[in-house]
Design a protein around this motif. Sequence first.
Motif, PDB file in Angstrom:
ATOM      1  N   THR A  22       0.830  -1.204   0.000  1.00 46.50           N
ATOM      2  CA  THR A  22       0.000   0.000   0.000  1.00 46.50           C
ATOM      3  C   THR A  22       0.862   1.251   0.000  1.00 46.50           C
ATOM      4  N   LYS A  23       1.878   1.279   0.834  1.00 50.23           N
ATOM      5  CA  LYS A  23       2.778   2.431   0.920  1.00 50.23           C
ATOM      6  C   LYS A  23       3.468   2.687  -0.417  1.00 50.23           C
ATOM      7  N   ALA A  24       3.967   1.631  -1.033  1.00 47.48           N
ATOM      8  CA  ALA A  24       4.647   1.774  -2.323  1.00 47.48           C
ATOM      9  C   ALA A  24       3.691   2.264  -3.403  1.00 47.48           C
ATOM     10  N   ALA A  25       2.453   1.757  -3.370  1.00 48.43           N
ATOM     11  CA  ALA A  25       1.464   2.178  -4.357  1.00 48.43           C
ATOM     12  C   ALA A  25       1.130   3.661  -4.203  1.00 48.43           C
ATOM     13  N   LEU A  26       1.026   4.127  -2.956  1.00 46.77           N
ATOM     14  CA  LEU A  26       0.745   5.543  -2.722  1.00 46.77           C
ATOM     15  C   LEU A  26       1.898   6.424  -3.180  1.00 46.77           C
ATOM     16  N   LEU A  27       3.120   6.012  -2.922  1.00 45.02           N
ATOM     17  CA  LEU A  27       4.269   6.798  -3.371  1.00 45.02           C
ATOM     18  C   LEU A  27       4.296   6.917  -4.890  1.00 45.02           C
ATOM     19  N   ALA A  28       4.077   5.802  -5.567  1.00 43.71           N
ATOM     20  CA  ALA A  28       4.077   5.824  -7.040  1.00 43.71           C
ATOM     21  C   ALA A  28       2.956   6.702  -7.570  1.00 43.71           C
ATOM     22  N   ALA A  29       1.767   6.564  -6.996  1.00 41.50           N
ATOM     23  CA  ALA A  29       0.629   7.371  -7.448  1.00 41.50           C
ATOM     24  C   ALA A  29       0.847   8.847  -7.156  1.00 41.50           C
ATOM     25  N   ALA A  30       1.444   9.151  -6.006  1.00 43.13           N
ATOM     26  CA  ALA A  30       1.690  10.551  -5.653  1.00 43.13           C
ATOM     27  C   ALA A  30       2.680  11.196  -6.609  1.00 43.13           C
ATOM     28  N   ASN A  59      -3.016   9.288   5.461  1.00 44.01           N
ATOM     29  CA  ASN A  59      -2.714   9.749   6.818  1.00 44.01           C
ATOM     30  C   ASN A  59      -2.034   8.663   7.646  1.00 44.01           C
ATOM     31  N   HIS A  60      -2.437   7.429   7.428  1.00 41.74           N
ATOM     32  CA  HIS A  60      -1.854   6.320   8.189  1.00 41.74           C
ATOM     33  C   HIS A  60      -0.358   6.204   7.929  1.00 41.74           C
ATOM     34  N   TRP A  61       0.054   6.291   6.662  1.00 49.83           N
ATOM     35  CA  TRP A  61       1.452   6.069   6.323  1.00 49.83           C
ATOM     36  C   TRP A  61       2.298   7.336   6.340  1.00 49.83           C
ATOM     37  N   PHE A  62       1.689   8.479   6.012  1.00 48.82           N
ATOM     38  CA  PHE A  62       2.495   9.685   5.826  1.00 48.82           C
ATOM     39  C   PHE A  62       2.061  10.871   6.683  1.00 48.82           C
ATOM     40  N   GLY A  63       0.935  10.771   7.351  1.00 48.29           N
ATOM     41  CA  GLY A  63       0.486  11.821   8.246  1.00 48.29           C
ATOM     42  C   GLY A  63      -0.363  12.892   7.606  1.00 48.29           C
ATOM     43  N   LYS A  65      -1.027  15.136   3.403  1.00 53.09           N
ATOM     44  CA  LYS A  65      -0.606  15.299   2.013  1.00 53.09           C
ATOM     45  C   LYS A  65       0.800  15.874   1.946  1.00 53.09           C
ATOM     46  N   GLU A  66       1.116  16.815   2.873  1.00 51.27           N
ATOM     47  CA  GLU A  66       2.469  17.379   2.900  1.00 51.27           C
ATOM     48  C   GLU A  66       3.518  16.298   3.144  1.00 51.27           C
ATOM     49  N   GLY A  67       3.199  15.396   4.072  1.00 46.16           N
ATOM     50  CA  GLY A  67       4.136  14.326   4.355  1.00 46.16           C
ATOM     51  C   GLY A  67       4.336  13.402   3.170  1.00 46.16           C
ATOM     52  N   LEU A  68       3.261  13.117   2.471  1.00 39.05           N
ATOM     53  CA  LEU A  68       3.357  12.285   1.270  1.00 39.05           C
ATOM     54  C   LEU A  68       4.160  12.993   0.189  1.00 39.05           C
ATOM     55  N   PHE A  69       3.925  14.296   0.033  1.00 35.63           N
ATOM     56  CA  PHE A  69       4.679  15.069  -0.960  1.00 35.63           C
ATOM     57  C   PHE A  69       6.170  15.041  -0.650  1.00 35.63           C
ATOM     58  N   ALA A  70       6.510  15.215   0.631  1.00 34.62           N
ATOM     59  CA  ALA A  70       7.920  15.209   1.018  1.00 34.62           C
ATOM     60  C   ALA A  70       8.583  13.890   0.671  1.00 34.62           C
ATOM     61  N   LYS A  71       7.882  12.781   0.886  1.00 38.55           N
ATOM     62  CA  LYS A  71       8.449  11.472   0.587  1.00 38.55           C
ATOM     63  C   LYS A  71       8.482  11.181  -0.903  1.00 38.55           C
ATOM     64  N   ALA A  72       7.408  11.545  -1.592  1.00 36.62           N
ATOM     65  CA  ALA A  72       7.270  11.154  -2.992  1.00 36.62           C
ATOM     66  C   ALA A  72       8.022  12.056  -3.947  1.00 36.62           C
ATOM     67  N   VAL A  73       8.087  13.367  -3.639  1.00 36.46           N
ATOM     68  CA  VAL A  73       8.670  14.318  -4.584  1.00 36.46           C
ATOM     69  C   VAL A  73       9.992  14.892  -4.086  1.00 36.46           C
ATOM     70  N   LEU A  74      10.023  15.415  -2.886  1.00 33.71           N
ATOM     71  CA  LEU A  74      11.252  16.048  -2.403  1.00 33.71           C
ATOM     72  C   LEU A  74      12.364  15.057  -2.144  1.00 33.71           C
ATOM     73  N   GLN A  75      12.022  13.825  -1.918  1.00 33.66           N
ATOM     74  CA  GLN A  75      13.022  12.822  -1.579  1.00 33.66           C
ATOM     75  C   GLN A  75      13.958  12.531  -2.748  1.00 33.66           C
ATOM     76  N   VAL A  76      13.551  12.830  -3.944  1.00 31.03           N
ATOM     77  CA  VAL A  76      14.244  12.422  -5.161  1.00 31.03           C
ATOM     78  C   VAL A  76      14.343  10.904  -5.203  1.00 31.03           C
ATOM     79  N   ASP A 126       2.981  27.527   1.027  1.00 37.14           N
ATOM     80  CA  ASP A 126       4.107  27.901   1.884  1.00 37.14           C
ATOM     81  C   ASP A 126       4.728  26.700   2.576  1.00 37.14           C
ATOM     82  N   ARG A 127       3.903  25.756   2.976  1.00 41.70           N
ATOM     83  CA  ARG A 127       4.417  24.588   3.682  1.00 41.70           C
ATOM     84  C   ARG A 127       5.367  23.784   2.807  1.00 41.70           C
ATOM     85  N   VAL A 128       5.071  23.689   1.520  1.00 47.45           N
ATOM     86  CA  VAL A 128       5.955  22.974   0.610  1.00 47.45           C
ATOM     87  C   VAL A 128       7.303  23.679   0.527  1.00 47.45           C
ATOM     88  N   ALA A 129       7.290  25.011   0.508  1.00 46.18           N
ATOM     89  CA  ALA A 129       8.547  25.759   0.488  1.00 46.18           C
ATOM     90  C   ALA A 129       9.360  25.482   1.746  1.00 46.18           C
TER      91      ALA A 129
END
Length: 204
Positions: A22-30, A59-63, A65-76, A126-129
Amino acid sequence: MNEGTQETEPKRRGRRAGGEDTKAALLAAARETFVERGYEGATVRSIAARAGVDAAMVNHWFGSKEGLFAKAVLQVPIDPNELVGRLLQGPVEEIGERIVRNFLGIWDATEGGHFAALMRSVTAHDRVAEVLREFFVRTLLRRVVASVGTDRPDLRATLAASQIFGMGMVRYVVRFEPLASADVETMVKAVAPNLQRYLTGDIG
């Protein structure tokens, strides 16, 4: 909005067998959704629908949308620790070259799509910045500067970030030629010397 229903057809619905799946699927979709729609346009529901899972799993895996964005996009595509290791592996006087090669390698792989999505998201939220500054200045570049032992590490890390993101803006967002289509080695020769000065040289 009917965004959630629009996303259902390419992916299967229902619960997945395992939590990591589930976590991997969310990261790919994000990653896909943020690149296509930017931060504001990508909703938790649309990401979950694309992944074929319940929206509560975000929310269960990343807390959040910001948390998901940080993992999926900012993480490279690689772990930050691995990336720092790559940048520091080799002569200190060539660190500017390694930074340019690594970031272009990461961003060119999606033809700049991830970088462009990142910039759209930064201007909209702003939070993404804040997360972006945390990742690039503190997590990444500040560690690089600290490892080479030069003075004024915070200033140097911020100057280096300005060079890297300026390069990305010109190449992937406004697409100024000839830099937008230049090969990596041309970019290295043009950008790395100034980046090297920011990291290890005289900055007055």
